[in-house]
Each structure stands twice: as structure tokens, then as C-alpha cells.
Design a protein around this motif. Structure first.
Motif, PDB file in Angstrom:
ATOM      1  N   TYR A 147       0.815  -1.218   0.000  1.00 27.95           N
ATOM      2  CA  TYR A 147       0.000   0.000   0.000  1.00 27.95           C
ATOM      3  C   TYR A 147       0.852   1.272   0.000  1.00 27.95           C
ATOM      4  O   TYR A 147       0.313   2.372  -0.108  1.00 27.95           O
ATOM      5  CB  TYR A 147      -0.909   0.044   1.241  1.00 27.95           C
ATOM      6  N   TYR A 148       2.145   1.121   0.131  1.00 27.83           N
ATOM      7  CA  TYR A 148       3.002   2.296   0.320  1.00 27.83           C
ATOM      8  C   TYR A 148       3.027   3.199  -0.911  1.00 27.83           C
ATOM      9  O   TYR A 148       3.027   4.427  -0.788  1.00 27.83           O
ATOM     10  CB  TYR A 148       4.421   1.852   0.691  1.00 27.83           C
ATOM     11  N   ASP A 149       3.007   2.605  -2.088  1.00 30.91           N
ATOM     12  CA  ASP A 149       2.981   3.416  -3.309  1.00 30.91           C
ATOM     13  C   ASP A 149       1.687   4.222  -3.385  1.00 30.91           C
ATOM     14  O   ASP A 149       1.701   5.403  -3.761  1.00 30.91           O
ATOM     15  CB  ASP A 149       3.127   2.515  -4.538  1.00 30.91           C
ATOM     16  N   SER A 150       0.578   3.601  -3.008  1.00 30.86           N
ATOM     17  CA  SER A 150      -0.706   4.309  -3.001  1.00 30.86           C
ATOM     18  C   SER A 150      -0.694   5.439  -1.978  1.00 30.86           C
ATOM     19  O   SER A 150      -1.246   6.525  -2.220  1.00 30.86           O
ATOM     20  CB  SER A 150      -1.855   3.337  -2.695  1.00 30.86           C
ATOM     21  N   PHE A 151      -0.079   5.205  -0.836  1.00 29.58           N
ATOM     22  CA  PHE A 151       0.038   6.253   0.182  1.00 29.58           C
ATOM     23  C   PHE A 151       0.752   7.474  -0.385  1.00 29.58           C
ATOM     24  O   PHE A 151       0.282   8.611  -0.240  1.00 29.58           O
ATOM     25  CB  PHE A 151       0.798   5.710   1.397  1.00 29.58           C
ATOM     26  N   ASN A 152       1.866   7.254  -1.044  1.00 27.75           N
ATOM     27  CA  ASN A 152       2.637   8.372  -1.597  1.00 27.75           C
ATOM     28  C   ASN A 152       1.870   9.088  -2.707  1.00 27.75           C
ATOM     29  O   ASN A 152       1.954  10.316  -2.839  1.00 27.75           O
ATOM     30  CB  ASN A 152       3.984   7.871  -2.109  1.00 27.75           C
ATOM     31  N   LYS A 153       1.106   8.338  -3.496  1.00 23.39           N
ATOM     32  CA  LYS A 153       0.304   8.958  -4.550  1.00 23.39           C
ATOM     33  C   LYS A 153      -0.786   9.843  -3.945  1.00 23.39           C
ATOM     34  O   LYS A 153      -1.046  10.939  -4.430  1.00 23.39           O
ATOM     35  CB  LYS A 153      -0.310   7.885  -5.442  1.00 23.39           C
ATOM     36  N   VAL A 154      -1.428   9.359  -2.879  1.00 24.51           N
ATOM     37  CA  VAL A 154      -2.485  10.142  -2.237  1.00 24.51           C
ATOM     38  C   VAL A 154      -1.919  11.433  -1.661  1.00 24.51           C
ATOM     39  O   VAL A 154      -2.565  12.484  -1.718  1.00 24.51           O
ATOM     40  CB  VAL A 154      -3.206   9.306  -1.158  1.00 24.51           C
ATOM     41  N   SER A 208      -7.673   9.148   9.405  1.00 24.65           N
ATOM     42  CA  SER A 208      -8.424   8.101   8.713  1.00 24.65           C
ATOM     43  C   SER A 208      -9.053   8.628   7.431  1.00 24.65           C
ATOM     44  O   SER A 208      -9.202   7.877   6.457  1.00 24.65           O
ATOM     45  CB  SER A 208      -9.497   7.513   9.628  1.00 24.65           C
ATOM     46  N   GLU A 209      -9.422   9.909   7.396  1.00 26.20           N
ATOM     47  CA  GLU A 209      -9.971  10.468   6.158  1.00 26.20           C
ATOM     48  C   GLU A 209      -8.942  10.369   5.035  1.00 26.20           C
ATOM     49  O   GLU A 209      -9.306  10.115   3.880  1.00 26.20           O
ATOM     50  CB  GLU A 209     -10.368  11.923   6.366  1.00 26.20           C
ATOM     51  N   ARG A 210      -7.693  10.578   5.349  1.00 27.21           N
ATOM     52  CA  ARG A 210      -6.638  10.463   4.326  1.00 27.21           C
ATOM     53  C   ARG A 210      -6.338   9.003   4.018  1.00 27.21           C
ATOM     54  O   ARG A 210      -6.174   8.616   2.860  1.00 27.21           O
ATOM     55  CB  ARG A 210      -5.357  11.173   4.790  1.00 27.21           C
ATOM     56  N   LEU A 211      -6.298   8.182   5.049  1.00 28.90           N
ATOM     57  CA  LEU A 211      -5.965   6.764   4.852  1.00 28.90           C
ATOM     58  C   LEU A 211      -7.042   6.046   4.053  1.00 28.90           C
ATOM     59  O   LEU A 211      -6.743   5.100   3.310  1.00 28.90           O
ATOM     60  CB  LEU A 211      -5.755   6.086   6.202  1.00 28.90           C
ATOM     61  N   PHE A 212      -8.284   6.461   4.204  1.00 28.54           N
ATOM     62  CA  PHE A 212      -9.358   5.846   3.424  1.00 28.54           C
ATOM     63  C   PHE A 212      -9.078   5.975   1.932  1.00 28.54           C
ATOM     64  O   PHE A 212      -9.319   5.047   1.154  1.00 28.54           O
ATOM     65  CB  PHE A 212     -10.691   6.502   3.762  1.00 28.54           C
ATOM     66  N   ASN A 213      -8.541   7.112   1.527  1.00 28.70           N
ATOM     67  CA  ASN A 213      -8.218   7.326   0.122  1.00 28.70           C
ATOM     68  C   ASN A 213      -7.083   6.425  -0.346  1.00 28.70           C
ATOM     69  O   ASN A 213      -7.061   6.000  -1.498  1.00 28.70           O
ATOM     70  CB  ASN A 213      -7.870   8.798  -0.105  1.00 28.70           C
ATOM     71  N   VAL A 214      -6.165   6.119   0.553  1.00 27.54           N
ATOM     72  CA  VAL A 214      -5.087   5.179   0.235  1.00 27.54           C
ATOM     73  C   VAL A 214      -5.681   3.803  -0.026  1.00 27.54           C
ATOM     74  O   VAL A 214      -5.350   3.140  -1.016  1.00 27.54           O
ATOM     75  CB  VAL A 214      -4.059   5.111   1.385  1.00 27.54           C
ATOM     76  N   TRP A 215      -6.567   3.382   0.840  1.00 23.55           N
ATOM     77  CA  TRP A 215      -7.167   2.055   0.716  1.00 23.55           C
ATOM     78  C   TRP A 215      -8.009   1.961  -0.556  1.00 23.55           C
ATOM     79  O   TRP A 215      -7.908   0.969  -1.295  1.00 23.55           O
ATOM     80  CB  TRP A 215      -8.013   1.761   1.958  1.00 23.55           C
ATOM     81  N   ILE A 216      -8.819   2.986  -0.813  1.00 25.07           N
ATOM     82  CA  ILE A 216      -9.660   2.985  -2.009  1.00 25.07           C
ATOM     83  C   ILE A 216      -8.803   2.944  -3.276  1.00 25.07           C
ATOM     84  O   ILE A 216      -9.112   2.205  -4.232  1.00 25.07           O
ATOM     85  CB  ILE A 216     -10.575   4.223  -2.014  1.00 25.07           C
ATOM     86  N   LEU A 217      -7.738   3.723  -3.314  1.00 27.30           N
ATOM     87  CA  LEU A 217      -6.857   3.732  -4.485  1.00 27.30           C
ATOM     88  C   LEU A 217      -6.256   2.361  -4.715  1.00 27.30           C
ATOM     89  O   LEU A 217      -6.215   1.863  -5.854  1.00 27.30           O
ATOM     90  CB  LEU A 217      -5.751   4.777  -4.301  1.00 27.30           C
ATOM     91  N   LYS A 218      -5.796   1.728  -3.658  1.00 25.78           N
ATOM     92  CA  LYS A 218      -5.194   0.399  -3.777  1.00 25.78           C
ATOM     93  C   LYS A 218      -6.198  -0.654  -4.246  1.00 25.78           C
ATOM     94  O   LYS A 218      -5.842  -1.537  -5.023  1.00 25.78           O
ATOM     95  CB  LYS A 218      -4.588   0.005  -2.416  1.00 25.78           C
ATOM     96  N   GLN A 219      -7.443  -0.526  -3.799  1.00 27.70           N
ATOM     97  CA  GLN A 219      -8.459  -1.518  -4.198  1.00 27.70           C
ATOM     98  C   GLN A 219      -8.832  -1.403  -5.666  1.00 27.70           C
ATOM     99  O   GLN A 219      -9.401  -2.328  -6.254  1.00 27.70           O
ATOM    100  CB  GLN A 219      -9.734  -1.364  -3.355  1.00 27.70           C
ATOM    101  N   ASN A 220      -8.549  -0.238  -6.271  1.00 31.72           N
ATOM    102  CA  ASN A 220      -8.887   0.000  -7.671  1.00 31.72           C
ATOM    103  C   ASN A 220     -10.379  -0.135  -7.910  1.00 31.72           C
ATOM    104  O   ASN A 220     -10.825  -0.748  -8.886  1.00 31.72           O
ATOM    105  CB  ASN A 220      -8.103  -0.955  -8.583  1.00 31.72           C
ATOM    106  N   TYR A 221     -11.172   0.394  -6.990  1.00 28.16           N
ATOM    107  CA  TYR A 221     -12.634   0.359  -7.128  1.00 28.16           C
ATOM    108  C   TYR A 221     -13.044   1.181  -8.340  1.00 28.16           C
ATOM    109  O   TYR A 221     -12.415   2.154  -8.689  1.00 28.16           O
ATOM    110  CB  TYR A 221     -13.277   0.940  -5.864  1.00 28.16           C
TER     111      TYR A 221
END
Length: 221
Positions: A147-154, A208-221
């Protein structure tokens, strides 16, 4: 139709939609007088952490104690509407609408909010303590490296899904909660908020508001 339950996070008595599937949930109930709503202090809970975790104490309660097929969170003053121009309580998205949407999509999310032209990193630095967000990145790198790449992108984005509001399949919600609280509980061991003002003591809600975006990005919803 699937079993759908949408919780309405509330900390005071207000007028609420009287719709099938919508359940008022008193957050921080362990610390306040009973409002007559379902309390997040029931069952397995972290209700007493509400001053720091905000509506996450309600989400934790749903994670640990709810078994519906589809779950969601709205706020006593924020809801999902079928029509953006009709925003009265009786215009709130009905469970039949939710069922149809969830047969087609992975999740229902609020519109993204723009961050004053700033990146997520710059915006967090302006209003909060940036080192806390960066520590989350370190924890993600150690515990959830994929998830680290998604974190940096967010961090470089200029808009986010906010308010910790969403509707999703319970199995996906459970996965998200397990991931999120693993990060936040680890951070809680390594950060001192005793000198933060009351606003920034709501640290885990903001993060958590920021982390939610990391999780959503990683899931590729």
C-alpha cells in the motif's frame, strides 16, 4: 434484497430520517448521557476513545458487532442523496436504491472535496501535525508495504473522499477496518498528543480520512 444497514453517527438529539435500514448510532456514548439511540459503547467497542477517534468509534462498533450484508455510515448532518438538488431528509438514498447501486458498483462514496489547491500533504501540514501523517506512512511501509505506493500517490493529490462516509459490502468493510485500525493503533503507541489543542486531539479521525483514500486507491474500485 440484501440486508442493508446504514448507521447515522450522532452525538446529540436531532431530527433524523425515518427510513428502513437507517439506524442512529450514538458515538462516544461511554462518555455522555444516553440519547436513546443505539450506543457505540455496546458489545466490543472503543467508545471511550471518541475524543481522539471521532466517528471511528462508531465504525469500530459496526465492524465488531454488525453482520448485515451491506453497511454504511452517514452523519446526523450529512447523507447520501439520489438527487443532489433534493436534500431533505425524505430524499436520503433509500435501501432499494442502495441495493441496485451495490449490484453494479463496489462502493458508494461522497463527492471528493478539493483542498484549497493544496496537496493532501500540504493541506495536512497547514491544519494538523504533518509528522503524524508521515508516521502513518512509515507504519504502512512496514506492515502493508504493497500500500506504500498508493500512500505516496495520495499525498500528492489535491482532492479526497472525506467525512469517513461510505457504503460497501460488509466483507470489504471488514477488510478495510482491519487494515485501518492496525495502522492507527500502532500509531497511538508512538505519538504524544497531550499538548495538542482539542481540535487536533481528533487526530485519528483526521488521519483516517486520508488513509481511506489510500485504501480505495489500492483496491482499484
Amino acid at each position: 434484497m440484501k440486508d442493508i444497514k446504514i448507521y447515522i453517527a450522532a452525538h446529540k438529539k436531532v431530527e433524523l430520517p425515518k427510513l428502513q435500514g437507517y439506524i442512529p448510532l450514538q458515538v462516544g456514548a461511554a462518555l455522555h448521557d444516553d440519547l436513546g439511540y443505539l450506543k457505540d459503547s455496546n458489545g466490543d467497542n472503543i467508545s471511550d476513545k471518541n475524543p481522539n477517534y471521532c466517528e471511528l468509534t462508531g465504525l469500530y462498533y459496526v465492524w465488531k458487532n454488525e453482520k448485515a450484508d451491506i453497511v454504511g455510515l452517514s452523519h446526523y448532518r450529512r447523507y447520501f442523496f439520489k438527487n443532489p438538488f433534493k436534500t431533505k431528509l425524505n430524499d436520503v438514498l433509500k435501501v432499494n436504491d442502495i441495493n441496485k447501486l451495490m449490484n453494479k458498483y463496489d462502493a458508494i462514496l461522497p463527492k471528493k472535496i478539493f483542498l484549497e489547491g493544496l496537496t493532501v500533504k500540504e493541506h495536512y501540514d497547514k491544519y494538523h501535525h504533518l509528522e503524524d501523517l508521515l508516521k502513518c506512512g512509515e507504519i504502512i511501509k512496514e506492515k502493508f508495504n504493497d500500500y506504500y505506493d498508493s500512500f505516496n500517490k495520495v499525498l500528492e493529490q489535491k482532492e479526497i473522499y472525506a467525512y469517513n462516509m461510505f457504503i460497501m459490502q460488509k466483507k470489504d468493510f471488514d477488510n478495510y477496518m482491519e487494515w485501518l485500525f492496525a495502522i492507527l493503533f500502532e500509531l497511538e503507541k508512538n505519538v504524544d498528543i497531550s499538548k495538542y489543542d482539542d481540535y487536533n486531539k481528533r487526530i485519528y479521525g483526521f488521519l483516517s480520512e486520508r488513509l481511506f483514500n489510500v485504501w480505495i486507491l489500492k483496491q482499484n474500485y
